[in-house]
Design an enzyme around this catalytic site. Sequence first.
Site, PDB file in Angstrom:
ATOM      1  N   CYS A 126       1.675  -6.953   0.756  1.00  0.00           N
ATOM      2  CA  CYS A 126       2.958  -6.126   0.732  1.00  0.00           C
ATOM      3  C   CYS A 126       3.444  -5.949   2.044  1.00  0.00           C
ATOM      4  CB  CYS A 126       2.748  -4.596   0.131  1.00  0.00           C
ATOM      5  SG  CYS A 126       2.441  -4.810  -1.704  1.00  0.00           S
ATOM      6  N   CYS A 235       4.334   0.055  -2.687  1.00  0.00           N
ATOM      7  CA  CYS A 235       4.081  -1.343  -1.957  1.00  0.00           C
ATOM      8  C   CYS A 235       4.161  -0.939  -0.296  1.00  0.00           C
ATOM      9  CB  CYS A 235       5.167  -2.242  -2.197  1.00  0.00           C
ATOM     10  SG  CYS A 235       6.904  -1.618  -1.659  1.00  0.00           S
TER      11      CYS A 235
END
Length: 252
Positions: A126, A235
């Site tokens: 991420c 994320c």
Amino acid sequence: MAFASDESASPWSSTRLAALNAQFEPHGPKAILNWATHTFGDDLAQGTGFGPSGIVIMHMLADLRPGTTVFYLDTDLLFPETYELCDDLDERLDVDVTRVHGGLSLDEQAEQEGEELWNRNPNRCCFLRKVKPLRNFLDDRRAWITGVRRDQSERRADTDILSWEGQYGVFKINPLANWTQKEVWKYLFEHDLPYNPKHDQGYPSLGCVPCTEPVDQADGYSREGRWSDRDKTECGLHTSPEDEDGAHAAES
């Protein structure tokens, strides 16, 4: 509704931010966006993954300030339906849809980090494919609009409408913070706006294909199905460097 607008100080004091949040709270998202477009002008950009909330904001911005930059983070792992929806909205709405990519291909990532990093270290993945590209893109901006809402998850329950995001060096504006999922969908249907068909197939929230699954029965939060086999709900875009088990420490 006219809100106080003085952009001389950056970042603004916590007292001033609190006062603006108090002003914004009883008003709708369009009034907040109107303030934002007049305050930040071309230094303003909306970020979206083309979820229902993001589409609502895109529609409002197209009316308030045509040509506003609306960007999405292309991880190379989005659902095909997400790319199709992006093209559809780009044609329908008078906003400047902009692709943001970190420049690292999936093959290059595999060479540097190993295969399927999203399975072994999703925080690192991420960071490389979302957080780092976002930081670079926002480097010359002053304000970032998002579709974050308080009812999306427990972690987001205390979301402010306006905040200073030190890690990106921008003001973050969440005009739908106090809207509900029901209000978002009502707006979409009333304005005949398209949405991702995966939402009708058991996907409350859509991110990257390897990290998103349908759910049999939602518990009321619209981010279910993301990293469902892990103790991870974000994320890293909307969390501080200390959150998510040190998600941003994964950059080192």
